[in-house]
Design a protein around this motif. Structure first.
Motif, PDB file in Angstrom:
ATOM      1  N   THR A 160       5.057   0.793  -5.042  1.00  0.00           N
ATOM      2  CA  THR A 160       4.711  -0.415  -4.252  1.00  0.00           C
ATOM      3  C   THR A 160       4.941  -1.662  -4.977  1.00  0.00           C
ATOM      4  O   THR A 160       5.188  -1.773  -6.185  1.00  0.00           O
ATOM      5  CB  THR A 160       3.016  -0.509  -3.806  1.00  0.00           C
ATOM      6  N   ASN A 163       2.844  -3.695  -5.923  1.00  0.00           N
ATOM      7  CA  ASN A 163       1.319  -3.919  -6.679  1.00  0.00           C
ATOM      8  C   ASN A 163       1.578  -3.915  -8.360  1.00  0.00           C
ATOM      9  O   ASN A 163       2.502  -3.583  -8.656  1.00  0.00           O
ATOM     10  CB  ASN A 163       0.157  -2.984  -6.178  1.00  0.00           C
ATOM     11  N   SER A 191       2.255   9.963  -6.222  1.00  0.00           N
ATOM     12  CA  SER A 191       2.572   8.799  -6.597  1.00  0.00           C
ATOM     13  C   SER A 191       3.579   8.020  -5.872  1.00  0.00           C
ATOM     14  O   SER A 191       4.760   8.527  -5.429  1.00  0.00           O
ATOM     15  CB  SER A 191       2.674   8.601  -8.118  1.00  0.00           C
ATOM     16  N   ASP A 224      -1.271   4.877  -5.746  1.00  0.00           N
ATOM     17  CA  ASP A 224      -0.494   3.584  -5.684  1.00  0.00           C
ATOM     18  C   ASP A 224       0.034   3.468  -6.942  1.00  0.00           C
ATOM     19  O   ASP A 224      -0.835   3.043  -7.801  1.00  0.00           O
ATOM     20  CB  ASP A 224      -1.377   2.554  -5.267  1.00  0.00           C
ATOM     21  N   ASN A 225       1.176   3.703  -7.306  1.00  0.00           N
ATOM     22  CA  ASN A 225       1.909   3.552  -8.471  1.00  0.00           C
ATOM     23  C   ASN A 225       2.229   2.070  -9.074  1.00  0.00           C
ATOM     24  O   ASN A 225       2.432   1.811 -10.373  1.00  0.00           O
ATOM     25  CB  ASN A 225       3.181   4.482  -8.590  1.00  0.00           C
ATOM     26  N   SER A 235       0.848  -1.144   0.031  1.00  0.00           N
ATOM     27  CA  SER A 235       0.050  -0.041  -0.065  1.00  0.00           C
ATOM     28  C   SER A 235       0.987   1.247  -0.046  1.00  0.00           C
ATOM     29  O   SER A 235       1.991   1.198   0.621  1.00  0.00           O
ATOM     30  CB  SER A 235      -0.934  -0.040   1.185  1.00  0.00           C
ATOM     31  N   PRO A 236       0.289   2.317  -0.601  1.00  0.00           N
ATOM     32  CA  PRO A 236       1.125   3.548  -0.453  1.00  0.00           C
ATOM     33  C   PRO A 236       1.714   3.932   0.918  1.00  0.00           C
ATOM     34  O   PRO A 236       2.731   4.508   1.053  1.00  0.00           O
ATOM     35  CB  PRO A 236       0.426   4.686  -1.262  1.00  0.00           C
TER      36      PRO A 236
END
Lengths: 786, 156
Positions: free
Chosen positions: A352, A354, A349, A315-316, A129-130
């Motif tokens: 992460t 993800n 931004s 979340d980049n 998570s950011p």
């Protein structure tokens, strides 16, 4: 321009016949002689060092022609921040990381070979998570930036900061203030046709890409960059777009798989095809940008907005595509939806482990509008206003300048709100609610509304926002129109044919659009920002005028009149019935004389020193690039709209049913009402999915619902009863008065539904999607004793 | 192991050698080059590969090829005439704006055909049930439903 009236008619899509008969060839259906098929190995770990890759077994498998890893290829930086590579070397940062690829005689052999590749990982600490990624001591996803400068944190060096007026002053002037935190998640484009490409080199080392891109000319530039890195500096690139099975922004960037195909084609000397599976499409096609949005807004005692402040955390994912640039469009509603004098917006931004995000219909606008329009309802309630009247009070107006320096010329915002009010029976509903007639023990009904502002005249997000066009007439009066525009299903080729026919004065049956090929068609920046009808339409008007003048010069000589005495309709050139004032000039005997266009063309062609008629133009709209403060008139025309919904919430199951849906759009001019309605219907359902059901679920960075059973796309049974209301403001900047509309319908859906749910049950849902589980959980939290 | 099967394909008697694991989709696309049978998911979830087997609309991507032995199979290529004269359902899809990117279109048309062959004047609800397995990302389904209603109206 000729008044034939093709523009405005409900004409069927030009390519519909090919599509209903199964003749249209998508990338899935295309093969090249000697073609190999490739598959990609994705990382098994969300964050790890690659200690060892052993491809020896894969290489030995019969039918395998090439195996490549990050070690085998030159450095090809990809993406907006140049932080991505076609195949990762040394380290993986997400489970979508491509680490090896195989080309083989068929897809099955390639897949088998992929399974034979052995990878040894050394797992690294992860962040999903950011907020975690920003914490002290968080592991760095990228140790350095593209220039090799060490990174100190996971924050992208991409600050978005817009300051208009004085937010603190606005806050001080506020009688009422409302604040909220809103979240949106990963959403997949879910194009029914999965992504694919064929890369093919000829013996001169020139590359042809059989592609599904929405940006053939920018993609061409990206591919040329890769070829330079591969030592092929003199190679040319031709991009040939196939019939495209859905776009929605998913094909607005060039993706790793395309470069892998190029590398394998180069390694094998054969055409190489990569065709995504649906599972891959969920994993390796970047998503809509997820957001965490904190917002506050205020108004004075009369209900006039005083300020708006928004802080966003994005979340980049592990690499940077267009997702990180969506704040450039999020700014549009944040600064300019309704008249608000003081605005402050900051977005950050953060890397992460993800999935990463890219463009998707509306380019950040649906996310930002979810926060702005949910919070507007909160503020209206705080200040004691009806939410729709509150919006009318603050609505954008024609001929105004917004704090971000957008010049709003024509504006149908209030008209759209009035359409919603009328079409939804707003007042009747409010009356019923006041009498408690909107709910029973099992069910509650509510109405909600949200507005939109979006670019309507293209957007200068690239140095050129232009589009080229060539028109060529043959000996038989057939008109070929060469355009860089890409048809992704929206109907641009049809609407363009209508505009061309009316601009030139030819029969629409004689117009043929030639597109999808960078060798043949003039440059265009891409199919994005709802721009194609606007820019190609304007190009058609300019080019059509030039073509008509040439035709009239030839015809005038043949008919022994002056060119300005001529007109053309339905491919027949005729001498105008001269107006009284200059009635002397055209001899009475010639008035009404006519010649078929084809005859004039042939006579001109086969004369001594004959000539053919071709015209060309390059239209670049007068749009401004945002300056260093992110201000400027991004688009020369602005699109507005309002969506109103009536929902029924099942209090036992949390299920939300949409009973009424009114979509009012200021489109400038409806060029083809049937295709326009198609855009509105489709966007409404896509927006409803975003609001109620769609989410790519990640667990420790892994996609756990990468299929259509678990990813909840709306089906025909989830009826969204959309009634479109078309508001025509006839924008003088637009072709025939039109503004862009492709993305708009998607923008205000989620907040309209969230506001209606609030109206029904008194619970505000601030996270998307608003699934039945989420609705039930929110009800329980709000009414623990119920 | 290959097995030779015979079946009727778009009105013609055909035969083919199929393997046990082969799907009807692969048979129709690879052997008969009927590329109107679209693969959108490979798991029977999106309906793009819908074909009609003995009157039933089903997803060819998970249907075993050898199961069509003796059956009658209709693909989208079997609807229009060789000269390009469209089937009324196809005509309605064109004229009602039911086609955008078009990838789901053959499947939707065939689900509609299976419905209308069985039930010439379906309700809107029945139409929506019939195409519930045909995902469409572009149209929001409205104009597809209208096209099927239009086709039903013109046929009856």
């Amino acid at each position: 321009m000729s008044h034939q009236g093709y523009v405005g008619r409900r004409l069927p899509k030009a390519d519909a016949k090919d599509k209903v008969t199964g003749r249209a060839a998508y990338i899935n259906d295309v093969a090249r002689p000697g073609m190999l098929h490739a598959k990609i190995l994705y990382s098994a770990q969300p964050h790890a060092l690659i200690k060892r890759i052993d491809t020896s077994k894969a290489r030995r498998l019969p039918g395998v022609r090439a195996v490549i890893t990050g070690e085998d290829i030159p450095d090809i930086p990809l993406g907006f921040k140049q932080d991505n590579r076609p195949l990762k070397k040394g380290k993986v940062r997400s489970t979508r990381d491509e680490i090896a690829a195989v080309a083989a005689i068929d897809p099955e052999v390639a897949a088998e070979a992929i399974d034979l590749i052995e990878v040894e990982y050394e797992p690294l600490p992860t962040v999903f998570s950011p907020e975690e990624a920003l914490a002290d001591g968080a592991p760095l996803i990228h140790e350095s930036d593209a220039r090799g400068k060490p990174n100190k944190s996971n924050k992208l060096k991409l600050p978005w900061r817009l300051n208009c007026g004085d937010v603190e002053l606005g806050r001080a002037q506020s009688k009422y203030i409302a604040q909220g935190t809103y979240r949106t998640t990963w959403v997949s484009h879910c194009c029914l046709g999965t992504s694919g490409v064929i890369a093919e080199f000829d013996l001169k080392r020139n590359l042809t890409m059989y592609s599904v891109t929405q940006i053939p000319f920018l993609a061409q530039n990206d591919y040329l960059g890769a070829l330079r890195a591969m030592g092929l500096s003199d190679s040319a690139v031709r991009v040939k777009c196939q019939t495209i099975g859905g776009g929605f922004g998913s094909k607005l960037d060039t993706h790793c798989y395309e470069f892998i195909a190029i590398l394998l084609a180069n390694a094998t000397g054969k055409p190489v095809k990569i065709q995504f599976t649906r599972e891959e499409e969920f994993l390796a096609q970047a998503t809509r940008q997820p957001t965490v949005m904190e917002i506050s807004q205020g108004c004075d005692h009369q209900g006039k907005l005083t300020f708006r402040e928004v802080h966003m955390l994005l979340d980049n994912g592990a690499y940077t595509s267009w997702g990180a640039t969506t704040p450039s469009v999020m700014m549009v509603p944040i600064s300019s939806l309704y008249q608000v004098p003081n605005v402050h917006f900051v977005a950050e931004s953060v890397y992460t482990n993800n999935l990463y995000a890219q463009a998707m219909r509306g380019y950040g606008n649906p996310q930002a509008t979810f926060a702005v329009e949910s919070n507007i309802d909160q503020l209206a309630e705080e200040a004691g206003f009806d939410p729709l009247e509150f919006r009318l009070l603050n609505a954008n107006q024609s001929n105004t300048l917004t704090p971000q320096e957008f010049k709003i010329t024509t504006c149908g915002a209030s008209d759209c709100l009035e359409e919603v009010k009328k079409g939804l029976g707003w007042q009747a509903h409010k009356k019923a609610k006041a009498q408690g007639k909107n709910k029973s023990a099992e069910k509650a009904c509510g109405v909600g509304v949200a507005s939109l502002i979006h670019v309507g005249g293209g957007a200068r997000v690239y140095r050129s926002d232009g589009t080229g066009m060539i028109m060529k007439l043959d000996d038989f009066g057939k008109l070929k129109v060469f355009t860089g525009a890409v048809e992704i299903g929206q109907g641009i080729e049809t609407v363009l044919s209508q505009m061309v026919a009316d601009s030139v004065g030819v029969r629409i049956e004689d117009v043929d659009i030639v597109a999808h090929d960078t060798d043949i068609c003039p440059w265009d920046v891409g199919t994005h920002a709802s721009r194609q009808a606007f820019v190609t339409g304007n190009a058609a008007c300019h080019c059509g005028r030039a073509l008509r003048s040439k035709v009239f010069e030839l015809a005038a000589a043949q008919m022994e009149v002056e060119p300005e005495d001529l007109d053309m309709r339905e491919s027949v050139i005729f001498v105008r019935e001269a107006p009284e004032a200059d009635g002397e000039r055209v001899p009475l005997a010639q008035r009404g004389d006519s010649l078929p266009l084809a005859k004039v063309l042939r006579k001109a062609h086969f004369a001594k020193q004959g000539e053919m008629v071709v015209a060309e133009t390059f239209y670049d709209p007068p749009n401004e690039m945002l300056d260093k403060e992110f201000k400027g008139n991004l688009s020369c025309s602005w699109a507005f709209g309002a969506t109103g919904v009536e929902v029924e919430v099942d209090l036992k199951t949390g299920h939300v049913t949409i009973l009424k849906y009114l979509a009012a759009h200021d489109v400038g001019k409806a060029l083809n009402p049937m295709l326009l309605e198609g855009q509105i219907y489709g966007a409404a359902v896509m927006g409803t999915g975003f609001a109620l059901s769609e989410e790519v679920k990640l667990n420790q960075g892994r996609v756990v619902n990468g299929n259509f059973l678990d990813y909840k796309l709306l089906t025909a049974l989830d009826k969204v009863p959309v009634t479109p209301a078309i508001v025509e403001t006839l924008d003088s900047a637009g072709p025939f008065g039109a503004k862009g509309v492709g993305e708009s319908g998607c923008v205000p859906v989620a907040p309209a539904i969230a506001n209606a749910i609030y109206d029904a049950i008194g619970v505000r849902l601030s996270d998307l999607p608003m699934t039945p589980e989420a609705v039930l959980a929110a009800l329980k939290e709000r009414f623990p004793d119920a | 192991m290959r097995q030779v099967i015979e079946f009727e394909l778009n009105g013609q008697e055909v035969s083919a050698a199929v393997t046990g694991g082969q799907t009807l989709l692969d048979l129709l696309r690879d052997e008969f080059e009927l590329y109107g049978v679209k693969e959108g998911c490979g798991a029977g979830e999106c309906g793009a590969c819908t074909v009609i087997v003995d009157g039933l609309a089903l997803t060819a991507c998970i249907f075993p090829a050898r199961e069509v032995e003796g059956a009658s199979v209709t693909t989208i290529e079997g609807l229009a005439s060789a000269q390009g004269e469209l089937h009324p359902i196809q005509e309605s899809f064109v004229n009602q704006g039911a086609v955008q990117c078009g990838f789901c279109t053959p499947g939707n048309v065939l689900s509609a055909k299976a419905l209308l062959d069985e039930n010439p004047s379906p309700s809107e609800e029945e139409i929506r049930v019939a195409i519930a397995g045909n995902l469409c990302r572009c149209t929001g389904y409205t104009q597809i439903v209208e096209a099927i209603q239009d086709a039903a109206g013109r046929k009856s």
